[in-house]
Design a protein around this motif. Structure first.
Motif, PDB file in Angstrom:
ATOM      1  N   ARG A 102      23.342  53.629  49.803  1.00  0.00           N
ATOM      2  CA  ARG A 102      24.790  53.504  49.659  1.00  0.00           C
ATOM      3  C   ARG A 102      25.169  52.041  49.776  1.00  0.00           C
ATOM      4  N   GLY A 103      25.950  51.582  48.853  1.00  0.00           N
ATOM      5  CA  GLY A 103      26.420  50.204  48.925  1.00  0.00           C
ATOM      6  C   GLY A 103      27.558  50.087  49.913  1.00  0.00           C
ATOM      7  N   ALA A 104      27.893  48.872  50.244  1.00  0.00           N
ATOM      8  CA  ALA A 104      29.035  48.644  51.123  1.00  0.00           C
ATOM      9  C   ALA A 104      30.289  49.154  50.421  1.00  0.00           C
ATOM     10  N   ARG A 105      31.146  49.726  51.192  1.00  0.00           N
ATOM     11  CA  ARG A 105      32.391  50.257  50.642  1.00  0.00           C
ATOM     12  C   ARG A 105      33.285  49.118  50.163  1.00  0.00           C
ATOM     13  N   LYS A 106      33.893  49.284  48.997  1.00  0.00           N
ATOM     14  CA  LYS A 106      34.796  48.277  48.453  1.00  0.00           C
ATOM     15  C   LYS A 106      36.070  48.206  49.277  1.00  0.00           C
ATOM     16  N   ASN A 107      36.654  47.029  49.312  1.00  0.00           N
ATOM     17  CA  ASN A 107      37.969  46.860  49.905  1.00  0.00           C
ATOM     18  C   ASN A 107      38.985  46.967  48.766  1.00  0.00           C
ATOM     19  N   PRO A 108      39.870  47.962  48.783  1.00  0.00           N
ATOM     20  CA  PRO A 108      40.825  48.132  47.680  1.00  0.00           C
ATOM     21  C   PRO A 108      41.653  46.879  47.397  1.00  0.00           C
ATOM     22  N   ALA A 109      41.914  46.069  48.427  1.00  0.00           N
ATOM     23  CA  ALA A 109      42.715  44.856  48.230  1.00  0.00           C
ATOM     24  C   ALA A 109      42.004  43.829  47.356  1.00  0.00           C
ATOM     25  N   ASP A 110      40.690  43.983  47.168  1.00  0.00           N
ATOM     26  CA  ASP A 110      39.927  43.068  46.321  1.00  0.00           C
ATOM     27  C   ASP A 110      39.919  43.505  44.861  1.00  0.00           C
ATOM     28  N   LEU A 154      46.973  51.916  48.963  1.00  0.00           N
ATOM     29  CA  LEU A 154      45.694  51.304  49.331  1.00  0.00           C
ATOM     30  C   LEU A 154      45.731  49.782  49.427  1.00  0.00           C
ATOM     31  N   GLY A 155      46.811  49.173  48.968  1.00  0.00           N
ATOM     32  CA  GLY A 155      46.904  47.719  49.004  1.00  0.00           C
ATOM     33  C   GLY A 155      46.205  47.020  47.857  1.00  0.00           C
ATOM     34  N   ALA A 156      45.895  47.754  46.791  1.00  0.00           N
ATOM     35  CA  ALA A 156      45.260  47.154  45.611  1.00  0.00           C
ATOM     36  C   ALA A 156      46.330  46.519  44.724  1.00  0.00           C
ATOM     37  N   ARG A 157      45.934  45.498  43.991  1.00  0.00           N
ATOM     38  CA  ARG A 157      46.854  44.863  43.045  1.00  0.00           C
ATOM     39  C   ARG A 157      46.796  45.623  41.715  1.00  0.00           C
ATOM     40  N   TRP A 158      47.905  45.582  40.979  1.00  0.00           N
ATOM     41  CA  TRP A 158      47.890  46.187  39.656  1.00  0.00           C
ATOM     42  C   TRP A 158      48.776  45.396  38.727  1.00  0.00           C
ATOM     43  N   GLU A 159      48.498  45.524  37.434  1.00  0.00           N
ATOM     44  CA  GLU A 159      49.258  44.816  36.412  1.00  0.00           C
ATOM     45  C   GLU A 159      49.413  45.729  35.200  1.00  0.00           C
ATOM     46  N   LYS A 160      50.362  45.366  34.368  1.00  0.00           N
ATOM     47  CA  LYS A 160      50.638  46.154  33.169  1.00  0.00           C
ATOM     48  C   LYS A 160      50.535  45.235  31.961  1.00  0.00           C
ATOM     49  N   LYS A 161      49.842  45.704  30.915  1.00  0.00           N
ATOM     50  CA  LYS A 161      49.729  44.945  29.669  1.00  0.00           C
ATOM     51  C   LYS A 161      50.232  45.803  28.520  1.00  0.00           C
ATOM     52  N   ASP A 162      50.983  45.172  27.624  1.00  0.00           N
ATOM     53  CA  ASP A 162      51.616  45.839  26.488  1.00  0.00           C
ATOM     54  C   ASP A 162      50.779  45.603  25.236  1.00  0.00           C
ATOM     55  N   ILE A 163      50.261  46.676  24.637  1.00  0.00           N
ATOM     56  CA  ILE A 163      49.413  46.509  23.445  1.00  0.00           C
ATOM     57  C   ILE A 163      50.191  46.006  22.238  1.00  0.00           C
TER      58      ILE A 163
END
Length: 95
Positions: free
Chosen positions: A10-18, A46-55
């Motif tokens: 098992r790999g190290a658990r990801k940090n959602p903020a990354d 979860l503290g993750a970043r998100w973005e929106k892109k318009d096709i």
């Protein structure tokens, strides 16, 4: 763990903020609106970043994803299209 099969490690658990979640869609798309609501909720939780892109503003995205929108990328890799599964997205973000 050195002698353990790579399939069983098992790999190290990801940090959602990354992580960065990208929603690729277009204005007036009801599936894109639904996906945005789920992504905003999960990323906010979860503290993750998100973005929106318009096709409609990016010829390459339009060519690549036109028939799949909305398309969801996690850290640049395609994760889902058409619908977002909240549990699957949480898992991809390390939750």
């Amino acid at each position: 763990m050195a002698g353990m099969s790579p399939l069983l490690r098992r790999g190290a658990r990801k940090n959602p903020a990354d992580s960065v979640v990208t929603l690729i869609g277009k204005p007036g798309c009801h599936l894109c609106d639904d996906a945005e609501a789920v992504i905003a909720e999960i990323c906010g939780e979860l503290g993750a970043r998100w973005e929106k892109k318009d096709i409609t503003e990016d010829e390459e995205l339009h060519r690549k994803y036109w028939e799949q929108i909305p398309v969801i990328l996690v850290d640049g890799d395609q994760h889902d299209f058409w619908r977002v599964n909240p549990d699957r997205l949480r898992k991809a973000l390390g939750a």
